[in-house]
Enzyme design. Structure first.
Site, PDB file in Angstrom:
ATOM      1  N   TYR A 135       1.089  -1.375   0.067  1.00  0.00           N
ATOM      2  CA  TYR A 135      -0.308  -0.139   0.003  1.00  0.00           C
ATOM      3  C   TYR A 135       0.894   1.073   0.029  1.00  0.00           C
ATOM      4  CZ  TYR A 135      -3.728  -3.161   1.537  1.00  0.00           C
ATOM      5  OH  TYR A 135      -5.185  -4.331   1.302  1.00  0.00           O
ATOM      6  N   ASN A 155     -12.423  -0.321  -4.289  1.00  0.00           N
ATOM      7  CA  ASN A 155     -12.506  -1.028  -6.363  1.00  0.00           C
ATOM      8  C   ASN A 155     -13.907  -1.405  -6.366  1.00  0.00           C
ATOM      9  OD1 ASN A 155     -11.779  -1.085  -9.490  1.00  0.00           O
ATOM     10  ND2 ASN A 155     -10.563  -3.510  -8.046  1.00  0.00           N
ATOM     11  N   CYS A 160      -6.524  -5.629  -7.704  1.00  0.00           N
ATOM     12  CA  CYS A 160      -6.233  -4.815  -6.310  1.00  0.00           C
ATOM     13  C   CYS A 160      -5.464  -5.771  -5.826  1.00  0.00           C
ATOM     14  CB  CYS A 160      -7.646  -4.116  -5.426  1.00  0.00           C
ATOM     15  SG  CYS A 160      -9.099  -4.641  -5.017  1.00  0.00           S
ATOM     16  N   HIS A 161      -6.121  -6.742  -5.879  1.00  0.00           N
ATOM     17  CA  HIS A 161      -5.223  -8.051  -5.263  1.00  0.00           C
ATOM     18  C   HIS A 161      -3.643  -8.268  -5.498  1.00  0.00           C
ATOM     19  CE1 HIS A 161      -5.975  -9.224  -9.338  1.00  0.00           C
ATOM     20  NE2 HIS A 161      -4.341 -10.066  -9.409  1.00  0.00           N
ATOM     21  N   GLU A 214      -1.960 -16.506 -10.728  1.00  0.00           N
ATOM     22  CA  GLU A 214      -1.099 -15.754 -11.662  1.00  0.00           C
ATOM     23  C   GLU A 214       0.770 -15.393 -11.600  1.00  0.00           C
ATOM     24  OE1 GLU A 214      -1.174 -11.198 -10.605  1.00  0.00           O
ATOM     25  OE2 GLU A 214      -3.715 -11.442 -11.509  1.00  0.00           O
TER      26      GLU A 214
END
Length: 262
Positions: A136, A159, A167-168, A194
């Site tokens: 963050y 979001n 945002c993950h 991912e």
């Protein structure tokens, strides 16, 4: 000729009384973003509801039913909404491509109604590559508000388009993966999809380890940075802080830019 002129005038006046087909208005409203359609779509975390209009994807939410999704959408956006069996073909193709390795999504998004700060946060999150994470504090520093770490977390939590706006890929400054709009289990699931070693990151975080350095280049990175993943075990050095890395003569990576993201 006089009669022809009068007939033409009469015809022209009649145009003002012509009504468009009932199907035209909803279509126009959707193209201009005054009404949305939605479909149920597959994703790395399972089925999600996806709303869209002529400006782009406007919402991605999980819900137990279409009715629950519609209620949540109305509470947040207060716009007319209709169900569609599937996304329009161009959007459907881009949605499927979104989850492919090495893909870069070109899906248009509708972020109306957000404050400038919120939009800046989400746009910065979009810059984080697939399979990588940033804290963050990194987002706050990158958008020019280094002290607004908590506000960054709030903006990411609001979001409207999770998954598409990643945002993950933003976690806590101590290295833990942190919270997520769809819950921590979903966050781990999408990061795993991912190629992120979530278990490895959590282990590093518990040990207080923040960065990977290379003893050949003397550059340090976030552990998920593509440059950090090239460092072999033999040449990997682990640091607890930017200050520790700097004292050891290491420079911050110019790709992931870790310096001062504490």
């Amino acid at each position: 000729q006089m009669n022809d002129a009068r007939f033409l005038v009469h015809q022209l006046r009649g145009l003002g009384r012509v009504e468009a087909p009932a199907s035209v208005l909803p279509s126009v409203l959707e193209r201009t973003g005054h009404r949305d359609a939605y479909s149920r779509c597959d994703s790395p975390i399972g089925p999600v509801y996806v709303a869209y209009n002529g400006l782009g994807i406007s919402a991605v939410l999980t819900a137990a039913s279409a009715e629950e999704f519609e209620s949540a959408f109305q509470r947040r956006f207060n716009r007319p909404l209709r169900y569609a069996e599937s996304l329009p073909e161009p959007l459907a193709l881009l949605w499927q491509q979104q989850w492919q390795p090495s893909s870069r999504s070109d899906l248009p998004v509708d972020l109306r109604g957000l404050k400038d700060f919120e939009r800046d946060v989400l746009q910065k999150a979009q810059e984080i590559p697939r399979g990588e994470m940033r804290p963050y504090a990194w987002v706050a520093r990158e958008i020019g508000h280094p002290k607004a770490v908590r506000a960054v977390g709030t903006a990411l939590g609001h979001n409207p388009i999770p998954l598409l706006i990643p945002c993950h890929r933003v976690g806590k400054s101590d290295g833990h993966i942190g919270n997520y709009a769809f819950g921590p289990a979903a966050k781990q699931m999408v990061l795993d999809s991912e190629g992120v070693d979530v278990a490895g990151l959590e282990k590093l975080a518990r040990r207080g380890m923040r960065y990977y350095g290379s003893d050949t280049t003397h550059i340090y990175c976030f552990p998920t940075c593509r440059n950090a993943r090239r460092i072999t075990d033999r040449h990997r050095v682990i640091f607890r802080s930017d200050a520790e890395a700097a004292r050891s003569g290491y420079r911050p990576c110019k790709v992931c830019r870790p310096a001062l993201a504490a």
